[in-house]
Design a protein around this motif. Structure first.
Motif, short mmCIF file in Angstrom:
data_model
loop_
_atom_site.label_atom_id
_atom_site.label_comp_id
_atom_site.label_asym_id
_atom_site.label_seq_id
_atom_site.Cartn_x
_atom_site.Cartn_y
_atom_site.Cartn_z
N GLY A 181 0.80 -1.21 0.00
CA GLY A 181 0.00 0.00 0.00
C GLY A 181 0.83 1.26 0.00
N GLU A 182 0.14 2.39 -0.09
CA GLU A 182 0.83 3.68 -0.02
C GLU A 182 1.44 3.90 1.36
N SER A 183 0.86 3.28 2.36
CA SER A 183 1.36 3.43 3.73
C SER A 183 2.67 2.68 3.94
N GLY A 184 2.92 1.66 3.12
CA GLY A 184 4.16 0.90 3.25
C GLY A 184 4.23 0.01 4.48
N LEU A 185 3.07 -0.41 4.98
CA LEU A 185 3.08 -1.29 6.14
C LEU A 185 3.63 -2.66 5.77
N TRP A 186 4.34 -3.26 6.72
CA TRP A 186 4.95 -4.56 6.50
C TRP A 186 3.95 -5.70 6.74
N PHE A 187 3.95 -6.68 5.85
CA PHE A 187 3.15 -7.89 6.00
C PHE A 187 4.01 -9.09 5.61
N SER A 188 3.81 -10.20 6.30
CA SER A 188 4.49 -11.42 5.89
C SER A 188 3.73 -12.05 4.73
N GLU A 189 4.35 -12.96 4.06
CA GLU A 189 3.74 -13.63 2.91
C GLU A 189 2.52 -14.46 3.30
N LEU A 190 2.31 -14.68 4.60
CA LEU A 190 1.18 -15.47 5.06
C LEU A 190 -0.15 -14.71 5.00
N CYS A 191 -0.09 -13.40 4.75
CA CYS A 191 -1.31 -12.57 4.78
C CYS A 191 -1.50 -11.83 3.45
N PRO A 192 -1.55 -12.51 2.32
CA PRO A 192 -1.65 -11.81 1.03
C PRO A 192 -2.97 -11.07 0.85
N PHE A 235 5.43 -25.44 18.77
CA PHE A 235 6.17 -26.38 17.93
C PHE A 235 5.73 -26.24 16.48
N GLN A 236 6.61 -26.59 15.58
CA GLN A 236 6.28 -26.63 14.15
C GLN A 236 5.60 -25.33 13.68
N LEU A 237 6.17 -24.19 14.07
CA LEU A 237 5.56 -22.90 13.75
C LEU A 237 5.41 -22.69 12.26
N LYS A 238 6.40 -23.11 11.48
CA LYS A 238 6.35 -22.85 10.04
C LYS A 238 5.11 -23.45 9.40
N THR A 239 4.75 -24.64 9.82
CA THR A 239 3.57 -25.31 9.27
C THR A 239 2.29 -24.84 9.94
N ALA A 240 2.30 -24.80 11.28
CA ALA A 240 1.08 -24.49 12.04
C ALA A 240 0.62 -23.05 11.82
N LEU A 241 1.55 -22.11 11.80
CA LEU A 241 1.17 -20.71 11.60
C LEU A 241 0.60 -20.51 10.20
N ALA A 242 1.18 -21.19 9.24
CA ALA A 242 0.66 -21.10 7.87
C ALA A 242 -0.78 -21.61 7.79
N GLU A 243 -1.08 -22.67 8.54
CA GLU A 243 -2.44 -23.23 8.54
C GLU A 243 -3.43 -22.26 9.19
N SER A 244 -3.02 -21.63 10.29
CA SER A 244 -3.90 -20.66 10.95
C SER A 244 -4.19 -19.47 10.06
N CYS A 245 -3.18 -19.00 9.37
CA CYS A 245 -3.37 -17.86 8.46
C CYS A 245 -4.21 -18.25 7.25
N LEU A 246 -4.01 -19.45 6.74
CA LEU A 246 -4.79 -19.91 5.59
C LEU A 246 -6.27 -19.95 5.93
N ALA A 247 -6.61 -20.30 7.17
CA ALA A 247 -8.00 -20.40 7.58
C ALA A 247 -8.66 -19.04 7.80
N THR A 248 -7.87 -18.00 8.04
CA THR A 248 -8.46 -16.71 8.45
C THR A 248 -8.18 -15.54 7.51
N ASP A 249 -7.08 -15.57 6.78
CA ASP A 249 -6.66 -14.40 6.00
C ASP A 249 -7.71 -13.97 4.98
N GLN A 250 -8.17 -14.88 4.14
CA GLN A 250 -9.16 -14.52 3.13
C GLN A 250 -10.48 -14.08 3.73
N PRO A 251 -11.05 -14.80 4.73
CA PRO A 251 -12.31 -14.35 5.32
C PRO A 251 -12.23 -12.96 5.95
N VAL A 252 -11.14 -12.67 6.65
CA VAL A 252 -11.00 -11.35 7.29
C VAL A 252 -10.93 -10.25 6.24
#
Length: 480
Positions: A106-117, A340-357
């Motif tokens: 965005g114009e604001s230049g806020l940082w986001f990880s690739e998990l929240c496209p 534990f297993q943050l790389k996989t588990a965090l990606a799953e949590s984001c996948l379930a919520t990012d698009q709906p939000v």
């Protein structure tokens, strides 16, 4: 003559004054009676003009990792594996850089990880608070404090306080609804009314033996329960129900008159009446089958999709907000407690919520509702910059990120900061009490004036603390 005239004038004026005083007293009593007749949920005057009329609280229980989502810390890569005093705790490893890529948006230049496209496309509407902190790093205490301001005592939830201060916009619906709330970490205390009248507690949707039809409709586990049981009375007609309720109401009113003060009875009377009115509106409100295919696709609703469950909850939140529900809380379907297993588990949590939000934000904006709907995304704390057991992160209450959108917050804003490793808030720290004060402020409520007298003391959501974070408010009021 002049003296006599003056005395007569004075007496006339005084007599009129007494009359006006009596009239004012009667008018005041009449207003109180009218307010009482309208009920405790009737819309109320705010302390000052509000920018938000309602709240949608997206509760991310478990503690999302801020350093892997929104709080970019490149220094972690420079110090990977380095041990710190805090990471020396048994079972914890050295500093762990985020395994995910970050980009500005965005114009604001806020940082986001690739998990929240999806969410990243709303960068210019969000307000990040990167300097949140709370008192304890334990789930049950921190979750309760996020909801009630206190982890030690039973206190009214922020939703109950909001409803108490504002009333509701739809007399046929609850003013405060919580969708699929967790039973742990304080359970009902997180959406209860405590010493406030019972009518201000949340109506819980999603508990105990839910039919498959409702499970799919609401996006909750079938084991988690019927969303609202007994919504239809198959034994009595509406006329018969009304006669029955009137009879019960009269009995309760007689007891209330005898006991003078009995909040449980007042709450029961209001609950019976609200339940009766809800029969006409709730079934259609919960039925999303009339939504277009495009809308369902936008929210990610569809059998087998990881977004289906939370997508339904987000869509229901928009429908409830449209219908006049004052405070709506949604709990994320997948927790964020990634030891534990943050790389996989965090990606799953984001996948379930990012698009709906993101769909919820888009939907509200297109309908002209985002400007007066405060959307909140928050967990009870964040995660540590160091690794736990090599693959996850531990609890971190000293510095983490939440975001808000709409409702009068400054869009495209990043407020406060943690240190270069993301461990503790070092710039413009915001405590839970400050956060609560700001939420009430956006609703037009002064957190110092919104009080309830209980056990001889005036209580408030922020206890004796809290300051409004004026720098994130579009129309700040100073000295609050």
């Amino acid at each position: 003559m002049h003296s006599l005239y003056s005395r007569r004038t004075a007496l006339k004026s005084l007599s009129s004054g007494f009359g006006y005083l009596a009239f004012a007293s009667l008018a005041q009593q009449a207003a109180a009676d009218e307010s009482s007749a309208r009920g405790p949920l009737a819309p109320k005057q705010t302390h000052f003009p509000a920018t938000a009329k309602r709240v949608i609280f997206l509760s991310m229980n478990g503690g999302p990792s801020h350093v892997d989502l929104f709080d970019y810390k490149p220094k972690l890569s420079d110090h990977e594996g380095r041990s710190t005093a805090d990471s020396a705790i048994a079972g914890n490893k050295g500093l762990m850089p985020s395994p995910f890529q970050f980009k500005r948006h965005g114009e604001s230049g806020l940082w986001f990880s690739e998990l929240c496209p999806h969410l990243a496309r709303h960068a210019d509407e969000l307000c990040f608070i990167h300097s949140m902190h709370t008192d304890l790093p334990n789930h049950s205490q921190a979750f309760l404090q996020m909801h009630t301001g206190s982890f030690q005592f039973t206190r009214p939830s922020v939703g109950a306080w909001s409803l108490y201060g504002l009333g509701t916009e739809n007399k046929n619906l609850p003013g405060f609804i919580t969708l699929n709330p967790p039973s742990e970490n304080g359970g009902a205390r997180n959406y209860g009314s405590a010493f406030l009248p019972a009518v201000y507690q949340a109506t819980k949707i999603g508990t105990n033996q839910i039919p498959e039809f409702y499970a799919k409709m609401l996006g909750v586990d079938q084991e988690s329960g019927a969303p609202l049981r007994n919504m239809e009375n198959k034994l009595l007609t509406k006329v018969q129900q009304r006669k029955q309720l009137d009879f019960i109401r009269n009995l309760n009113a007689q007891k209330l008159q005898r006991d003078v003060y009995h909040p449980e009875i007042e709450g029961a009377i209001e609950s019976f009446e609200l339940a009766y009115r809800m029969q006409d509106e709730v079934p259609s409100l919960l039925d999303v089958s009339n939504e277009s295919a495009a809308t369902l696709e936008r929210y990610g609703i569809g059998n087998g999709q990881p977004t289906d469950r939370f997508g339904r909850q987000c869509l229901l939140a928009r429908r409830m907000a449209e219908a006049g529900v004052r405070f709506i809380e949604l709990t994320a379907p997948k927790g964020w407690d990634h030891h534990f297993q943050l790389k996989t588990a965090l990606a799953e949590s984001c996948l379930a919520t990012d698009q709906p939000v993101a769909a919820l934000l888009s939907d509200l904006k297109e309908r002209g509702m985002l400007k007066d709907t405060l959307v909140i995304w928050a967990g009870e704390f964040g995660r540590t910059p160091y690794a736990q057991s090599g693959t996850g992160r531990d609890h971190n209450n000293k510095g983490y990120t939440v975001w808000m959108a709409g409702g009068g917050v400054k869009p495209g804003t990043a407020y406060g900061a943690t240190d270069e490793l993301g461990y503790a808030a070092v710039e413009n720290p915001v405590h839970i009490h400050d956060w609560h004060a700001t939420i009430l402020h956006l609703l037009g409520l002064d957190h110092k004036q919104l009080t309830f007298n209980y056990a001889g003391r005036d209580f408030r959501l922020t206890d004796v603390y809290g300051n409004v974070v004026n720098d994130i408010v579009q129309f700040p009021r100073l000295n609050v």
